[in-house]
Design a protein around this motif. Structure first.
Motif, PDB file in Angstrom:
ATOM      1  N   ALA A 128      10.249  17.087   3.230  1.00  0.00           N
ATOM      2  CA  ALA A 128       9.616  16.048   2.402  1.00  0.00           C
ATOM      3  C   ALA A 128       8.322  16.569   1.783  1.00  0.00           C
ATOM      4  N   ILE A 129       7.520  17.267   2.575  1.00  0.00           N
ATOM      5  CA  ILE A 129       6.265  17.834   2.053  1.00  0.00           C
ATOM      6  C   ILE A 129       6.577  18.838   0.939  1.00  0.00           C
TER       7      ILE A 129
ATOM      8  N   ARG B 145       8.524   9.736 -13.828  1.00  0.00           N
ATOM      9  CA  ARG B 145       9.802  10.005 -14.481  1.00  0.00           C
ATOM     10  C   ARG B 145      10.824  10.545 -13.479  1.00  0.00           C
ATOM     11  N   ARG B 146      10.328  11.208 -12.456  1.00  0.00           N
ATOM     12  CA  ARG B 146      11.201  11.754 -11.413  1.00  0.00           C
ATOM     13  C   ARG B 146      11.350  10.799 -10.226  1.00  0.00           C
ATOM     14  N   GLY B 147      10.680   9.635 -10.317  1.00  0.00           N
ATOM     15  CA  GLY B 147      10.809   8.640  -9.258  1.00  0.00           C
ATOM     16  C   GLY B 147       9.785   8.785  -8.142  1.00  0.00           C
ATOM     17  N   PHE B 148       8.730   9.527  -8.396  1.00  0.00           N
ATOM     18  CA  PHE B 148       7.708   9.734  -7.363  1.00  0.00           C
ATOM     19  C   PHE B 148       6.388   9.096  -7.781  1.00  0.00           C
ATOM     20  N   ASN B 149       5.506   8.995  -6.808  1.00  0.00           N
ATOM     21  CA  ASN B 149       4.170   8.455  -7.055  1.00  0.00           C
ATOM     22  C   ASN B 149       3.126   9.504  -6.691  1.00  0.00           C
ATOM     23  N   HIS B 150       1.885   9.186  -7.037  1.00  0.00           N
ATOM     24  CA  HIS B 150       0.761   9.980  -6.536  1.00  0.00           C
ATOM     25  C   HIS B 150       0.575   9.673  -5.052  1.00  0.00           C
ATOM     26  N   ALA B 151       0.252  10.696  -4.272  1.00  0.00           N
ATOM     27  CA  ALA B 151      -0.083  10.468  -2.859  1.00  0.00           C
ATOM     28  C   ALA B 151      -1.511   9.950  -2.724  1.00  0.00           C
TER      29      ALA B 151
ATOM     30  N   TYR C  57       5.584  11.415   2.387  1.00  0.00           N
ATOM     31  CA  TYR C  57       4.793  12.612   2.717  1.00  0.00           C
ATOM     32  C   TYR C  57       4.074  13.140   1.476  1.00  0.00           C
ATOM     33  N   ALA C  58       2.899  13.686   1.703  1.00  0.00           N
ATOM     34  CA  ALA C  58       1.998  14.044   0.609  1.00  0.00           C
ATOM     35  C   ALA C  58       1.967  15.539   0.333  1.00  0.00           C
ATOM     36  N   ALA C  59       1.689  15.863  -0.923  1.00  0.00           N
ATOM     37  CA  ALA C  59       1.214  17.198  -1.308  1.00  0.00           C
ATOM     38  C   ALA C  59      -0.266  17.055  -1.633  1.00  0.00           C
TER      39      ALA C  59
ATOM     40  N   ILE D 244      -9.948  25.622  -4.813  1.00  0.00           N
ATOM     41  CA  ILE D 244      -8.548  26.045  -4.859  1.00  0.00           C
ATOM     42  C   ILE D 244      -7.917  25.599  -3.550  1.00  0.00           C
ATOM     43  N   GLU D 245      -6.864  24.800  -3.647  1.00  0.00           N
ATOM     44  CA  GLU D 245      -6.284  24.199  -2.448  1.00  0.00           C
ATOM     45  C   GLU D 245      -4.781  24.433  -2.408  1.00  0.00           C
ATOM     46  N   ASP D 246      -4.341  24.967  -1.275  1.00  0.00           N
ATOM     47  CA  ASP D 246      -2.911  25.146  -1.048  1.00  0.00           C
ATOM     48  C   ASP D 246      -2.510  24.493   0.265  1.00  0.00           C
ATOM     49  N   ASP D 247      -1.210  24.303   0.415  1.00  0.00           N
ATOM     50  CA  ASP D 247      -0.656  23.635   1.598  1.00  0.00           C
ATOM     51  C   ASP D 247       0.098  24.669   2.429  1.00  0.00           C
ATOM     52  N   ILE D 248      -0.314  24.795   3.678  1.00  0.00           N
ATOM     53  CA  ILE D 248       0.137  25.904   4.519  1.00  0.00           C
ATOM     54  C   ILE D 248       0.925  25.389   5.724  1.00  0.00           C
ATOM     55  N   LEU D 249       2.077  25.960   5.958  1.00  0.00           N
ATOM     56  CA  LEU D 249       2.835  25.711   7.188  1.00  0.00           C
ATOM     57  C   LEU D 249       2.579  26.885   8.126  1.00  0.00           C
TER      58      LEU D 249
END
Ligand SMILES: [Mn+2]
Length: 400
Positions: free
Chosen positions: A174-175, A212-218, A257-259, A377-382
């Protein structure tokens, strides 16, 4: 994206932590008045959603540790509210959550009273005020907390947070979807940028790409040109774009879940100084991400981050050579990292070390008002067994 087996398994994990002669009760958020008969957009409590999947206000989850019985208590039926906001039937709640039994409000109140009389302990979530911002927490937890007379109250906020901190495969998926949608949106905005004159045009294109893709802002998107890039949560997006820098701090939401991504790009003519600030942040971010190994001490991580940021700020002349690591916070008055998941600032349960399965952001920033330039600068890390995996690696970093 998530069916009842996900929520049931989450509940089971929590129930396993409870001691005998006890029960658990967790509340949904309540709806908040904006003005007169208008409510703020409803946001479910992240913990309650993780355990039930329910998106409506005023529901309760109850678990009797000694009989193993679990049930939901639904709010009183209100036909006017249902006509305006829709409603959730007991059957629908059972299907979504996997909790088999639903009581109405009156029967639920009687049950809670009886449990309070008969049990030694009640597990719940204590209200938690916000420390840094003057905001009120949702009153639902406080209201429930006040009703629980008799048994000793045990707060499970940290336990649920610790469970939530380790992401399951479908949560990571989801993320990743939220990140991919954010990437697509950003790409579309970048393509249109030469023809745009105002921040709000960029914001509108981004919203269009998501919806347009069916998503919202987190969360409310930040589109900040020039000096506004120095205001961390600049949200008005009313100013002309100009020719300097443009900062985006944005994220789509997918399946709850958010980005959370930040990028800075040039709008045509950036100075050497602006480029140097950008390079310093990009350099720092690479070094910081590399620290996110499983088993890494959080304390050591934060100390290393301070040294890295100090190095860059001294090199830029933003801090004097005599500065100490803690001085970085005179310039970067925000955290370097936070958990990411159901909430944009997802709880991690205050871990001592980073663990495989955690998802967090890395977002160094340097802010120079005299250069009209804030760079974050922000990234999402697993965090994986073999080290950090940048889930947002496909989104290009680069000022030009
Ligand atoms: Mn963030």
């Amino acid at each position: 994206m998530f069916d009842s087996s996900f929520f049931a398994a989450n509940r089971r994990q929590l129930y396993n932590l409870l001691k005998p002669q006890s029960f658990l009760v967790i509340t949904a958020n309540m709806s908040l008045q904006h003005s007169a008969d208008i409510a703020y957009d409803f946001e479910q409590d992240g913990h309650f959603w993780y355990l039930t999947g329910l998106e409506m206000p005023d529901w309760l989850l109850v678990f009797d540790r000694d009989t193993g019985e679990e049930l939901l208590i639904m709010p009183r039926a209100n036909s006017v509210r249902a006509a305006f906001d829709g409603s959730l039937t007991a059957e629908q709640a059972v299907t979504i959550s996997g909790v088999k039994e639903v009581l109405d409000k009156k029967a639920g109140a009687a049950l809670l009273k009886k449990l309070c009389q008969n049990k030694k302990r009640v597990y719940g979530i204590a209200p938690q005020p916000s420390i840094y911002f003057d905001t009120f927490t949702n009153p639902a937890q406080r209201r429930l907390h006040r009703r629980l007379h008799g048994p000793e109250f045990v707060d499970v906020r940290k336990d649920i947070s610790t469970l939530r901190a380790i992401k399951q495969p479908q949560e990571i998926k989801a993320i990743q979807t939220a990140i991919d949608v954010t990437a697509q949106g950003l790409e579309e905005v970048y393509a249109q940028l030469p023809s745009l004159k105002y921040e709000y045009e960029a914001e509108a294109l981004l919203s269009y790409a998501f919806r347009r893709r069916g998503f919202n802002h987190a969360f409310h998107p930040i589109v900040a040109a020039g000096k506004h890039s120095c205001t961390f949560h600049y949200e008005s997006a009313q100013s002309p774009l100009g020719k300097g820098v443009l900062l985006f701090d944005i994220g789509a939401q997918a399946g709850h879940y958010a980005a959370d991504i930040a990028r800075v790009i040039s709008l045509g003519s950036v100075t050497d100084r602006q480029q140097a600030i950008f390079d310093a942040v990009a350099h720092a971010q690479r070094d910081i991400i590399a620290l996110l190994q499983p088993g890494q001490s959080v304390k050591t991580y934060l100390e290393e981050v301070e040294f890295i940021m100090l190095r860059e700020m001294v090199q830029l002349g933003i801090l004097p050579k005599t500065a100490i690591p803690h001085d970085i916070y005179t310039n970067m008055q925000h955290a370097i990292s936070h958990g990411l998941g159901i909430d944009v600032h997802d709880p991690l349960g205050q871990p001592k070390t980073f663990k495989e399965g955690m998802v967090l952001t890395v977002e160094p920033g340097i802010y120079s008002i005299k250069d009209d330039t804030g760079v974050r600068i922000e990234d999402d890390i697993l965090i994986t067994a073999t080290g950090p995996k940048v889930l947002s690696a496909a989104i290009p970093i680069g000022l030009k």
